[in-house]
Each structure stands twice: as structure tokens, then as C-alpha cells.
Motif scaffolding. Structure first.
Motif, PDB file in Angstrom:
ATOM      1  N   SER A 118      43.825  54.266  65.569  1.00 58.10           N
ATOM      2  CA  SER A 118      43.831  53.063  66.393  1.00 58.10           C
ATOM      3  C   SER A 118      44.124  51.837  65.537  1.00 58.10           C
ATOM      4  CB  SER A 118      42.479  52.936  67.084  1.00 58.10           C
ATOM      5  OG  SER A 118      42.515  51.884  68.003  1.00 58.10           O
ATOM      6  N   LEU A 119      44.067  50.689  66.162  1.00 56.04           N
ATOM      7  CA  LEU A 119      44.310  49.435  65.457  1.00 56.04           C
ATOM      8  C   LEU A 119      42.996  48.831  64.988  1.00 56.04           C
ATOM      9  CD1 LEU A 119      46.768  49.639  67.668  1.00 56.04           C
ATOM     10  CD2 LEU A 119      47.207  47.348  66.867  1.00 56.04           C
ATOM     11  N   PHE A 123      53.437  41.803  70.308  1.00 56.94           N
ATOM     12  CA  PHE A 123      53.348  42.371  68.977  1.00 56.94           C
ATOM     13  C   PHE A 123      54.706  42.391  68.292  1.00 56.94           C
ATOM     14  CE2 PHE A 123      49.144  44.412  68.453  1.00 56.94           C
ATOM     15  CZ  PHE A 123      48.610  44.152  69.696  1.00 56.94           C
ATOM     16  N   GLY A 124      54.670  42.259  66.978  1.00 58.87           N
ATOM     17  CA  GLY A 124      55.850  42.552  66.190  1.00 58.87           C
ATOM     18  C   GLY A 124      56.054  44.052  66.092  1.00 58.87           C
ATOM     19  N   ALA A 125      57.190  44.429  65.500  1.00 61.47           N
ATOM     20  CA  ALA A 125      57.548  45.844  65.428  1.00 61.47           C
ATOM     21  C   ALA A 125      56.709  46.606  64.414  1.00 61.47           C
ATOM     22  CB  ALA A 125      59.022  45.984  65.088  1.00 61.47           C
ATOM     23  N   SER A 140      41.432  45.252  63.679  1.00 62.94           N
ATOM     24  CA  SER A 140      41.678  43.816  63.580  1.00 62.94           C
ATOM     25  C   SER A 140      41.415  43.349  62.160  1.00 62.94           C
ATOM     26  CB  SER A 140      40.759  43.092  64.560  1.00 62.94           C
ATOM     27  OG  SER A 140      40.940  41.706  64.469  1.00 62.94           O
ATOM     28  N   LEU A 141      42.383  42.651  61.569  1.00 59.76           N
ATOM     29  CA  LEU A 141      42.217  42.131  60.210  1.00 59.76           C
ATOM     30  C   LEU A 141      41.889  40.638  60.239  1.00 59.76           C
ATOM     31  CD1 LEU A 141      45.265  43.827  58.428  1.00 59.76           C
ATOM     32  CD2 LEU A 141      42.860  44.484  58.267  1.00 59.76           C
ATOM     33  N   PHE A 142      42.746  39.859  60.877  1.00 55.15           N
ATOM     34  CA  PHE A 142      42.586  38.407  60.869  1.00 55.15           C
ATOM     35  C   PHE A 142      42.964  37.833  62.224  1.00 55.15           C
ATOM     36  CE2 PHE A 142      41.994  38.283  56.391  1.00 55.15           C
ATOM     37  CZ  PHE A 142      42.929  39.121  55.796  1.00 55.15           C
ATOM     38  N   VAL A 143      42.300  36.726  62.558  1.00 56.44           N
ATOM     39  CA  VAL A 143      42.722  35.878  63.670  1.00 56.44           C
ATOM     40  C   VAL A 143      42.954  34.497  63.090  1.00 56.44           C
ATOM     41  CG1 VAL A 143      42.152  34.952  65.929  1.00 56.44           C
ATOM     42  CG2 VAL A 143      41.265  37.164  65.238  1.00 56.44           C
ATOM     43  N   TYR A 185      47.356  37.086  65.395  1.00 57.59           N
ATOM     44  CA  TYR A 185      46.508  38.170  64.916  1.00 57.59           C
ATOM     45  C   TYR A 185      47.271  39.059  63.946  1.00 57.59           C
ATOM     46  CZ  TYR A 185      43.788  37.150  69.194  1.00 57.59           C
ATOM     47  OH  TYR A 185      43.061  36.550  70.189  1.00 57.59           O
ATOM     48  N   LYS A 245      56.255  49.851  68.789  1.00 60.39           N
ATOM     49  CA  LYS A 245      55.266  48.788  68.667  1.00 60.39           C
ATOM     50  C   LYS A 245      54.262  48.869  69.810  1.00 60.39           C
ATOM     51  CE  LYS A 245      57.968  45.165  70.935  1.00 60.39           C
ATOM     52  NZ  LYS A 245      58.586  43.843  70.750  1.00 60.39           N
ATOM     53  N   VAL A 246      53.210  48.142  69.645  1.00 60.27           N
ATOM     54  CA  VAL A 246      52.150  48.084  70.646  1.00 60.27           C
ATOM     55  C   VAL A 246      52.574  47.101  71.735  1.00 60.27           C
ATOM     56  CG1 VAL A 246      49.729  47.534  71.009  1.00 60.27           C
ATOM     57  CG2 VAL A 246      50.458  48.559  68.853  1.00 60.27           C
ATOM     58  N   ARG A 295      38.117  38.304  67.061  1.00 58.69           N
ATOM     59  CA  ARG A 295      38.454  39.648  66.613  1.00 58.69           C
ATOM     60  C   ARG A 295      38.056  40.662  67.675  1.00 58.69           C
ATOM     61  NH1 ARG A 295      37.901  40.020  60.146  1.00 58.69           N
ATOM     62  NH2 ARG A 295      38.397  42.185  60.583  1.00 58.69           N
ATOM     63  N   PHE A 329      45.575  52.324  74.495  1.00 59.82           N
ATOM     64  CA  PHE A 329      44.410  51.788  73.793  1.00 59.82           C
ATOM     65  C   PHE A 329      43.687  50.791  74.683  1.00 59.82           C
ATOM     66  CE2 PHE A 329      45.099  53.614  69.723  1.00 59.82           C
ATOM     67  CZ  PHE A 329      46.461  53.584  69.449  1.00 59.82           C
ATOM     68  N   GLY A 361      39.562  50.868  70.893  1.00 53.93           N
ATOM     69  CA  GLY A 361      39.147  52.258  70.970  1.00 53.93           C
ATOM     70  C   GLY A 361      40.122  53.148  70.228  1.00 53.93           C
ATOM     71  N   PHE A 414      50.692  45.119  61.815  1.00 57.67           N
ATOM     72  CA  PHE A 414      51.300  44.428  62.945  1.00 57.67           C
ATOM     73  C   PHE A 414      50.791  42.993  63.004  1.00 57.67           C
ATOM     74  CE2 PHE A 414      53.266  47.881  65.281  1.00 57.67           C
ATOM     75  CZ  PHE A 414      52.516  49.004  64.963  1.00 57.67           C
ATOM     76  N   LEU A 448      49.083  39.308  74.427  1.00 55.85           N
ATOM     77  CA  LEU A 448      49.642  39.391  73.084  1.00 55.85           C
ATOM     78  C   LEU A 448      51.022  40.012  73.083  1.00 55.85           C
ATOM     79  CD1 LEU A 448      46.626  40.559  70.899  1.00 55.85           C
ATOM     80  CD2 LEU A 448      47.311  38.270  71.555  1.00 55.85           C
ATOM     81  N   GLN A 476      47.126  49.634  61.176  1.00 56.00           N
ATOM     82  CA  GLN A 476      47.061  50.907  61.867  1.00 56.00           C
ATOM     83  C   GLN A 476      47.378  52.027  60.877  1.00 56.00           C
ATOM     84  OE1 GLN A 476      49.983  51.829  64.994  1.00 56.00           O
ATOM     85  NE2 GLN A 476      48.358  52.801  66.185  1.00 56.00           N
ATOM     86  N   TYR A 485      46.883  43.085  62.460  1.00 60.24           N
ATOM     87  CA  TYR A 485      46.200  44.354  62.636  1.00 60.24           C
ATOM     88  C   TYR A 485      46.722  45.350  61.614  1.00 60.24           C
ATOM     89  CZ  TYR A 485      44.968  42.676  67.331  1.00 60.24           C
ATOM     90  OH  TYR A 485      44.488  41.948  68.387  1.00 60.24           O
TER      91      TYR A 485
END
Lengths: 112, 110
Positions: B42-43, B100-102, B45-48, B33, A42-43, A100, A91, A104, B88, B98, B37, B35
Motif C-alpha cells: 500500500s501507500l 497523483f503523479g506517475a 504517507s511521507l509528507f504533507v 503530498y 499511477k494511483v 497525513r 485502496f 489500507g 508518488f 488528489l 509505495q 507517498y
């Protein structure tokens, strides 16, 4: 569309060496971040930066790490004395509203 | 310590079907959030989601947030192959730190 630019795309370094990862955020953005992602995992948040100072950092972001905005456009992550476990994708991201964010394309760091 | 759990971790679905990805988190937060990937990328962004009851939709994806239940969902409607990616969720602990989930690996089969 504006982009966050990261260089290099891939860096190989010897264990114990220092590396600097570079990011050029989107020009009118105010908030900057570094994240890392170990392969297949995960990130993880490393650090957030606002108004020329660190606003938050994670437990991972210890004395080995530092960030700078040396010239008003670049945003760098320095890793001193790299370890094997620092190998990951790093990243950079930026945003102007805490809404949003834009990421990179990442720097793949390989420590050998 | 904030924990963020996504499920399922892997989802294989047929084109045209609907499904939901769940994101549970353990402490109060006012910002969540989602995301996307793609492999080796890279990631994006889909929604906030900023408040209880927030719902946002873009194309075949719809995200919602229930802050009382500490649950967000990402609903996929009539899946298409192009939606194949890892998704994610990430929860803001404050100051844009933040967690993050797995991640949920989604594979849409034609």
C-alpha cells in the motif's frame, strides 16, 4: 499503531457481477477515501467522503460506483456490473485532519 | 485539468549518493503530498506540504514546496538500499481530491 483494514484482500468476479469492497477506517477519523491503481500505473482518486456524504468524486466515479457507511464503522465501495477494465487494486484511506492519511493494504479486484 | 508530472520516472543510484525527484503541477494548489509505495504494498504517507516555502525532513528524505513555481522536490541524502521504492507526489485539487503523479521508481544499488 491504528490501521485501516480492507477486506477481502483479493476478489475475483465475473464480468457483469456486483462487488462490494469493505474498509474499516481508523476509529476517530472523519475523512474517508477510495483510490484505485491499475497494475503498474499511477494511483487514481475515486471519491472522498465526509460527514456521511460524498464531498468529491472523480470522473471515474460514475453511476457504476457507490459508497456507503452502513453502520458507523465500515466504509464500502460498491461496483455494479463490473467490467474487465475495473480490474485494479482498490485502496481505502482515512484521516482526521486532512493531513497525513493512512492507507489500507488494498483489495486486488480481478474481473474475468 | 490539473496535470502532475514527476521526473525522473526511474532512478537508479548508488548507495551514499544524493539525488532529487521533481514534481511539477499545472494549476494552483495549497496542498501537496508525497507517498512511498513498496512493490505489491500500500501507500505510506511521507509528507504533507501546506504552504509556499514549506520544507519537511524525515531521515534521509527532505521535501520542499514552491507554490509560485508549482514545484515540489523530494531530496534523498546519502541513499541507502532501504529507500528503494516507488515515490508518488499528489496534488490536492480542493476538497482532498488528489491528482497523483506517475511515480518515480527508485532503486538504490549497494
Amino acid at each position: 499503531e491504528p490501521e485501516v483494514t480492507q477486506t477481502p484482500s483479493h476478489q475475483v468476479t465475473q464480468m457483469g457481477q456486483e462487488v462490494i469492497l469493505r474498509c474499516v477506517p481508523i476509529s476517530n477519523h472523519l475523512y474517508f477515501y477510495w483510490y484505485r491503481q491499475i497494475l503498474g500505473q499511477k494511483v487514481e482518486f475515486l471519491v472522498s467522503f465526509y460527514n456521511n456524504e460524498i464531498s468529491e468524486k472523480s470522473e471515474i466515479f460514475d453511476d457504476q460506483f457507490s459508497v456507503e457507511r452502513p453502520d458507523g464503522s465500515n466504509f464500502t465501495l460498491k461496483i455494479r456490473s463490473t467490467k474487465l477494465e475495473d480490474s485494479a487494486m482498490y485502496f481505502c484511506a482515512s484521516t482526521n485532519t486532512r493531513d497525513r492519511d493512512t492507507f489500507g493494504s488494498g483489495t486486488r479486484l480481478t474481473v474475468v | 485539468e490539473l496535470k502532475v508530472e514527476q521526473n525522473p520516472l526511474f532512478l537508479s543510484m548508488q548507495e551514499g549518493k544524493n539525488y532529487t525527484i521533481y514534481c511539477n503541477y499545472s494549476t494552483t494548489s495549497d496542498r501537496l503530498y508525497w507517498y512511498r509505495q513498496d512493490p505489491g504494498k500500500s501507500l505510506e504517507s511521507l509528507f504533507v506540504l501546506l504552504s509556499n516555502g514549506a520544507v519537511k525532513q524525515e531521515g534521509r528524505l527532505m521535501a520542499s514546496l514552491d507554490t509560485k513555481a508549482r514545484l515540489s522536490t523530494l531530496h534523498i541524502t546519502a541513499a541507502v538500499h532501504d529507500l528503494s521504492a516507488t515515490y508518488f507526489c499528489a496534488v490536492d485539487m480542493g476538497g482532498n481530491k488528489l491528482v497523483f503523479g506517475a511515480g518515480t521508481i527508485l532503486r538504490v544499488k549497494s
